[in-house]
Design a protein around this motif. Structure first.
Motif, PDB file in Angstrom:
ATOM      1  N   GLN A  10       0.839  -1.202   0.000  1.00 19.83           N
ATOM      2  CA  GLN A  10       0.000   0.000   0.000  1.00 19.83           C
ATOM      3  C   GLN A  10       0.879   1.260   0.000  1.00 19.83           C
ATOM      4  OE1 GLN A  10      -1.910   1.322   3.652  1.00 19.83           O
ATOM      5  NE2 GLN A  10      -3.884   1.394   2.573  1.00 19.83           N
ATOM      6  N   TYR A  11       1.917   1.257   0.822  1.00 20.50           N
ATOM      7  CA  TYR A  11       2.799   2.428   0.886  1.00 20.50           C
ATOM      8  C   TYR A  11       3.492   2.676  -0.447  1.00 20.50           C
ATOM      9  CZ  TYR A  11       6.790   5.396   1.917  1.00 20.50           C
ATOM     10  OH  TYR A  11       7.724   6.395   1.868  1.00 20.50           O
ATOM     11  N   GLN A  12       3.972   1.622  -1.077  1.00 18.04           N
ATOM     12  CA  GLN A  12       4.642   1.802  -2.373  1.00 18.04           C
ATOM     13  C   GLN A  12       3.683   2.392  -3.403  1.00 18.04           C
ATOM     14  OE1 GLN A  12       7.890   1.575  -3.107  1.00 18.04           O
ATOM     15  NE2 GLN A  12       8.129   1.210  -0.902  1.00 18.04           N
ATOM     16  N   HIS A  13       2.415   1.992  -3.333  1.00 29.36           N
ATOM     17  CA  HIS A  13       1.408   2.516  -4.266  1.00 29.36           C
ATOM     18  C   HIS A  13       1.160   4.006  -4.036  1.00 29.36           C
ATOM     19  CE1 HIS A  13      -2.100   2.547  -6.862  1.00 29.36           C
ATOM     20  NE2 HIS A  13      -2.831   3.047  -5.875  1.00 29.36           N
ATOM     21  N   LEU A  14       1.229   4.435  -2.768  1.00 28.06           N
ATOM     22  CA  LEU A  14       0.917   5.827  -2.418  1.00 28.06           C
ATOM     23  C   LEU A  14       2.154   6.628  -2.003  1.00 28.06           C
ATOM     24  CD1 LEU A  14      -2.277   5.133  -0.255  1.00 28.06           C
ATOM     25  CD2 LEU A  14      -2.220   6.039  -2.583  1.00 28.06           C
ATOM     26  N   LYS A  15       3.326   6.058  -2.200  1.00 24.68           N
ATOM     27  CA  LYS A  15       4.556   6.616  -1.633  1.00 24.68           C
ATOM     28  C   LYS A  15       4.778   8.088  -1.980  1.00 24.68           C
ATOM     29  CE  LYS A  15       9.504   5.574  -1.256  1.00 24.68           C
ATOM     30  NZ  LYS A  15       9.946   6.982  -1.261  1.00 24.68           N
ATOM     31  N   GLU A  16       4.678   8.428  -3.231  1.00 17.96           N
ATOM     32  CA  GLU A  16       4.979   9.802  -3.642  1.00 17.96           C
ATOM     33  C   GLU A  16       4.040  10.799  -2.958  1.00 17.96           C
ATOM     34  OE1 GLU A  16       5.148  12.425  -7.789  1.00 17.96           O
ATOM     35  OE2 GLU A  16       5.364  10.239  -7.869  1.00 17.96           O
ATOM     36  N   LYS A  17       2.752  10.475  -2.914  1.00 16.71           N
ATOM     37  CA  LYS A  17       1.765  11.383  -2.322  1.00 16.71           C
ATOM     38  C   LYS A  17       1.914  11.463  -0.809  1.00 16.71           C
ATOM     39  CE  LYS A  17      -1.644  10.669  -5.990  1.00 16.71           C
ATOM     40  NZ  LYS A  17      -2.994  10.134  -6.317  1.00 16.71           N
ATOM     41  N   ILE A  18       2.126  10.300  -0.164  1.00 21.83           N
ATOM     42  CA  ILE A  18       2.280  10.294   1.295  1.00 21.83           C
ATOM     43  C   ILE A  18       3.550  11.027   1.700  1.00 21.83           C
ATOM     44  CG2 ILE A  18       2.767   8.804   3.281  1.00 21.83           C
ATOM     45  CD1 ILE A  18       0.761   6.816   2.157  1.00 21.83           C
ATOM     46  N   ASP A  19       4.640  10.774   0.993  1.00 18.87           N
ATOM     47  CA  ASP A  19       5.898  11.452   1.312  1.00 18.87           C
ATOM     48  C   ASP A  19       5.759  12.959   1.186  1.00 18.87           C
ATOM     49  OD1 ASP A  19       6.961   8.979   1.713  1.00 18.87           O
ATOM     50  OD2 ASP A  19       8.308   9.001  -0.013  1.00 18.87           O
ATOM     51  N   ALA A  20       5.059  13.402   0.158  1.00 18.02           N
ATOM     52  CA  ALA A  20       4.867  14.842  -0.031  1.00 18.02           C
ATOM     53  C   ALA A  20       4.055  15.433   1.120  1.00 18.02           C
ATOM     54  CB  ALA A  20       4.174  15.106  -1.370  1.00 18.02           C
ATOM     55  N   ARG A  21       3.027  14.727   1.534  1.00 25.05           N
ATOM     56  CA  ARG A  21       2.203  15.189   2.657  1.00 25.05           C
ATOM     57  C   ARG A  21       3.029  15.281   3.943  1.00 25.05           C
ATOM     58  NH1 ARG A  21      -3.027  17.477   2.902  1.00 25.05           N
ATOM     59  NH2 ARG A  21      -4.317  16.584   1.249  1.00 25.05           N
ATOM     60  N   ILE A  22       3.832  14.258   4.212  1.00 20.16           N
ATOM     61  CA  ILE A  22       4.652  14.249   5.424  1.00 20.16           C
ATOM     62  C   ILE A  22       5.676  15.376   5.393  1.00 20.16           C
ATOM     63  CG2 ILE A  22       6.391  12.943   6.707  1.00 20.16           C
ATOM     64  CD1 ILE A  22       4.837  10.403   5.991  1.00 20.16           C
ATOM     65  N   HIS A  23       6.302  15.587   4.249  1.00 18.41           N
ATOM     66  CA  HIS A  23       7.311  16.656   4.133  1.00 18.41           C
ATOM     67  C   HIS A  23       6.689  18.032   4.318  1.00 18.41           C
ATOM     68  CE1 HIS A  23      11.094  14.653   3.304  1.00 18.41           C
ATOM     69  NE2 HIS A  23      10.458  13.787   2.542  1.00 18.41           N
ATOM     70  N   LYS A  24       5.440  18.171   3.917  1.00 23.35           N
ATOM     71  CA  LYS A  24       4.750  19.442   4.135  1.00 23.35           C
ATOM     72  C   LYS A  24       4.604  19.720   5.630  1.00 23.35           C
ATOM     73  CE  LYS A  24       0.623  22.049   2.792  1.00 23.35           C
ATOM     74  NZ  LYS A  24      -0.674  22.006   2.056  1.00 23.35           N
ATOM     75  N   VAL A  25       4.306  18.685   6.397  1.00 25.31           N
ATOM     76  CA  VAL A  25       4.209  18.837   7.853  1.00 25.31           C
ATOM     77  C   VAL A  25       5.577  19.169   8.436  1.00 25.31           C
ATOM     78  CG1 VAL A  25       3.650  17.696  10.040  1.00 25.31           C
ATOM     79  CG2 VAL A  25       2.241  17.272   8.011  1.00 25.31           C
ATOM     80  N   LEU A  26       6.607  18.480   7.962  1.00 24.34           N
ATOM     81  CA  LEU A  26       7.958  18.745   8.456  1.00 24.34           C
ATOM     82  C   LEU A  26       8.372  20.177   8.141  1.00 24.34           C
ATOM     83  CD1 LEU A  26       9.709  15.412   7.405  1.00 24.34           C
ATOM     84  CD2 LEU A  26       8.951  16.072   9.694  1.00 24.34           C
ATOM     85  N   ASP A  27       7.901  20.704   7.025  1.00 27.14           N
ATOM     86  CA  ASP A  27       8.244  22.075   6.647  1.00 27.14           C
ATOM     87  C   ASP A  27       7.525  23.099   7.524  1.00 27.14           C
ATOM     88  OD1 ASP A  27       9.979  21.287   4.650  1.00 27.14           O
ATOM     89  OD2 ASP A  27       8.468  21.396   3.047  1.00 27.14           O
TER      90      ASP A  27
END
Length: 373
Positions: A10-27
């Motif tokens: 599931q993560y590999q399928h959504l990886k790009e979108k989830i990573d972008a969301r998480i990085h937005k929080v980190l920012d």
């Protein structure tokens, strides 16, 4: 190796979108109650079809907050299924109330309305406990029989709580799990139909007063100002990174439900002539948190599960010890009679791999083993 629930796929399928969301929080750095939390609550309420969705730290806290909002306490009886996960009854005991266990419907495995009313009448006749609430659980993804449960709750002037930790995405006649009863709850534990990458939960209600109260209770009972605490609450906030993960997962969730139902249909079509497969009542839809079969007895279950294990196919048992047999509830054991249906389920039920990223080749491997037994 085959996974029982493949979170990595599931993560590999959504990886790009989830990573972008998480990085937005980190920012932006708002790790607790950041903007993603409110955005998620709005999307959850819209999906379920209720006015309010209030997130919290986990599904157990969601139940605790629901009981707090309903002012459940010492001397109150809360009726809960005995065939379920420990948290359902645990939160009742944690509130200093008394869990009264109820037998299962042998077809759906959910709380049995007929047995429920019998036990309500027994407790009422004893006159020792106040008839306070019914806590139903949407077991394995299938909503409980809320049309009947709502009638019983109204008849005895009791509150109704929906524990939709496994049922999120299920429906009754188009009405979604999380929208039944006075207050509903869910869990975002990673293995749930809609799960995050840690702990998380939510409470759902159409009642404005309950919603306002729960929002206060989840943050130490705060008032208008966070340093003015107007009541005793708890610390149960969903962190922003988990909200970010769920925001991408809820977009994908309808597609995942289609895949879950496709897999369940394939299992049923292949196995129904030989095995006792799940029964879905007319008008109901399951989110298939689990796909569970019934063996003839515990010995056959052990034999089937051992054969699956030998072929590197995972299987699980939910739940082999009912609430009325748990050590923690020893003082209540058998107080209100026997639970024949639940005890049979506990000794016979077992679950097969179920997730939206299951491959046809994996399905073929599972059914091949089962059809040769």
């Amino acid at each position: 190796m085959m996974q029982f629930i493949d979170l990595a796929a599931q993560y590999q399928h959504l990886k790009e979108k989830i990573d972008a969301r998480i990085h937005k929080v980190l920012d932006h750095g708002q790790y607790i109650m950041g903007p993603e939390v409110q955005e998620l609550e709005e999307k959850l309420a819209e999906y379920v079809g209720v006015k309010h969705a209030i997130t919290c730290a986990n599904g157990t806290d969601a139940l605790t907050l629901a009981l707090m909002a309903l002012e459940v306490g010492e001397g109150d009886a809360v009726f809960v299924p005995t065939f379920t996960f420990f948290a359902s009854a645990e939160t009742v005991a944690f509130a200093n109330a008394t869990p009264v266990f109820v037998d299962s419907d042998p077809d759906t495995f959910n709380i049995c309305p007929i047995d429920l009313e019998k036990r309500i009448q027994v407790v009422k006749g004893e006159g020792k406990l106040n008839l306070k609430a019914i806590m139903a659980v949407d077991l394995f993804g299938l909503p409980a029989n809320y049309p009947e449960l709502e009638k019983i709750a109204a008849k005895y002037d009791m509150k109704l709580i929906e524990d939709a930790a496994q049922g999120f995405g299920g429906e009754i006649n188009g009405k979604r799990a999380g929208s039944f009863g006075d207050i509903a709850t869910t869990s975002f534990f990673p293995a749930k139909p809609l799960g995050c990458y840690g702990d998380g939960g939510a409470i759902f209600t159409d009642d404005d007063d309950y919603a306002a109260l729960i929002k206060s209770l989840r943050v130490h009972g705060k008032g208008v100002d966070k340093y003015d605490n107007v009541r005793i609450g708890i610390n149960s906030r969903l962190d922003t990174i988990q909200a970010a993960v769920l925001l991408e997962k809820i977009v994908e969730f309808p597609s995942e439900l289609i895949k879950r139902n496709w897999l369940a249909s394939k299992y049923t079509g292949q196995l129904s002539a030989t095995y006792e497969v799940p029964i879905i009542p007319e008008g109901y839809a399951s989110s298939w948190a689990q796909y569970s079969l019934l063996a003839s007895d515990s010995e056959e279950r052990a034999r089937i599960m051992m054969k699956l294990k030998e072929c590197n196919i995972p299987s699980m048992i939910y739940y082999q010890t009912c609430m009325h047999k748990q050590t923690a509830f020893k003082a209540l054991n058998e107080q209100y009679g026997n639970y024949p249906n639940a005890d049979k389920l506990a000794s016979r039920v077992y679950s097969l791999p179920m997730h939206p990223y299951f491959k046809e080749s994996e399905f073929d491997a599972v059914t091949k083993v089962l059809m040769t037994l």
